[in-house]
Design a protein around this motif. Structure first.
Motif, PDB file in Angstrom:
ATOM      1  N   UNK A  99      49.936  40.091  44.265  1.00 38.13           N
ATOM      2  CA  UNK A  99      49.730  38.716  43.802  1.00 38.13           C
ATOM      3  C   UNK A  99      48.247  38.435  43.597  1.00 38.13           C
ATOM      4  N   UNK A 100      47.423  38.845  44.559  1.00 40.91           N
ATOM      5  CA  UNK A 100      45.980  38.602  44.452  1.00 40.91           C
ATOM      6  C   UNK A 100      45.407  39.367  43.266  1.00 40.91           C
ATOM      7  N   UNK A 101      45.821  40.598  43.069  1.00 39.50           N
ATOM      8  CA  UNK A 101      45.321  41.405  41.958  1.00 39.50           C
ATOM      9  C   UNK A 101      45.667  40.772  40.620  1.00 39.50           C
ATOM     10  N   UNK A 150      44.005  37.768  35.909  1.00 37.69           N
ATOM     11  CA  UNK A 150      44.277  36.688  34.956  1.00 37.69           C
ATOM     12  C   UNK A 150      43.113  35.710  34.875  1.00 37.69           C
ATOM     13  N   UNK A 151      42.556  35.372  36.018  1.00 40.34           N
ATOM     14  CA  UNK A 151      41.417  34.459  36.044  1.00 40.34           C
ATOM     15  C   UNK A 151      40.232  35.045  35.286  1.00 40.34           C
ATOM     16  N   UNK A 152      39.942  36.320  35.488  1.00 42.15           N
ATOM     17  CA  UNK A 152      38.825  36.964  34.793  1.00 42.15           C
ATOM     18  C   UNK A 152      39.042  36.960  33.282  1.00 42.15           C
ATOM     19  N   UNK A 153      40.256  37.253  32.836  1.00 47.42           N
ATOM     20  CA  UNK A 153      40.547  37.251  31.399  1.00 47.42           C
ATOM     21  C   UNK A 153      40.425  35.846  30.811  1.00 47.42           C
ATOM     22  N   UNK A 154      40.893  34.848  31.529  1.00 44.23           N
ATOM     23  CA  UNK A 154      40.793  33.462  31.056  1.00 44.23           C
ATOM     24  C   UNK A 154      39.333  33.031  30.970  1.00 44.23           C
ATOM     25  N   UNK A 155      38.538  33.380  31.972  1.00 37.23           N
ATOM     26  CA  UNK A 155      37.114  33.026  31.945  1.00 37.23           C
ATOM     27  C   UNK A 155      36.415  33.707  30.774  1.00 37.23           C
ATOM     28  N   UNK A 156      36.762  34.965  30.495  1.00 40.77           N
ATOM     29  CA  UNK A 156      36.181  35.647  29.335  1.00 40.77           C
ATOM     30  C   UNK A 156      36.531  34.906  28.056  1.00 40.77           C
ATOM     31  N   UNK A 183      41.234  42.966  38.264  1.00 40.70           N
ATOM     32  CA  UNK A 183      42.258  43.626  39.077  1.00 40.70           C
ATOM     33  C   UNK A 183      41.619  44.463  40.178  1.00 40.70           C
ATOM     34  N   UNK A 184      40.549  45.150  39.851  1.00 44.66           N
ATOM     35  CA  UNK A 184      39.855  45.960  40.859  1.00 44.66           C
ATOM     36  C   UNK A 184      39.294  45.054  41.955  1.00 44.66           C
ATOM     37  N   UNK A 185      38.679  43.957  41.557  1.00 40.53           N
ATOM     38  CA  UNK A 185      38.126  43.019  42.539  1.00 40.53           C
ATOM     39  C   UNK A 185      39.235  42.429  43.404  1.00 40.53           C
ATOM     40  N   UNK A 186      40.348  42.044  42.794  1.00 43.00           N
ATOM     41  CA  UNK A 186      41.467  41.480  43.554  1.00 43.00           C
ATOM     42  C   UNK A 186      42.047  42.468  44.547  1.00 43.00           C
ATOM     43  N   UNK A 187      42.168  43.710  44.136  1.00 42.11           N
ATOM     44  CA  UNK A 187      42.711  44.737  45.037  1.00 42.11           C
ATOM     45  C   UNK A 187      41.763  44.989  46.209  1.00 42.11           C
ATOM     46  N   UNK A 188      40.477  45.102  45.914  1.00 46.53           N
ATOM     47  CA  UNK A 188      39.498  45.313  46.979  1.00 46.53           C
ATOM     48  C   UNK A 188      39.441  44.115  47.927  1.00 46.53           C
ATOM     49  N   UNK A 189      39.446  42.922  47.362  1.00 46.38           N
ATOM     50  CA  UNK A 189      39.381  41.727  48.200  1.00 46.38           C
ATOM     51  C   UNK A 189      40.588  41.649  49.132  1.00 46.38           C
TER      52      UNK A 189
END
Length: 96
Positions: free
Chosen positions: A6-8, A13-19, A66-72
């Motif tokens: 869910x976090x990933x 999605x948030x990163x893509x929307x911000x872009x 996704x990488x940031x979400x997985x790491x977080x």
């Protein structure tokens, strides 16, 4: 505990929307007010702006998110488990 899936998905999605919002702002605002050069610096193979590079930018930012979400979520869950075991150890050590 955080569900890493869910976090990933959420952070990707948030990163893509911000872009997408950054690109829209770059198209609407005068050149001196947007930083298309910054997007080109952070995202490999992105050149301002065509449909192909826009789609590439959306994909790249989603992958980075996704990488940031997985790491977080992994780091959060590690510390949450550790804090939970410390709480159990302290409460079980108390005399009744």
């Amino acid at each position: 505990m955080l569900d890493w899936k869910v976090v990933t998905k959420s952070v990707a999605s948030l990163a893509a929307i911000i872009f997408m919002l950054c690109v829209v702002f770059g198209l609407v605002a005068p050149t001196r007010f947007h930083a298309g050069w910054l997007l080109e610096a952070f995202l490999p193979n992105l050149k301002w702006l065509s449909l192909g590079t826009f789609m590439l930018g959306v994909a790249e930012t989603a992958v980075y998110g996704a990488v940031v979400g997985r790491l977080y979520s992994a780091i959060h869950n590690y510390f949450a488990r550790r804090a939970d075991s410390n709480v159990r150890r302290v409460t079980s050590a108390r005399p009744a």
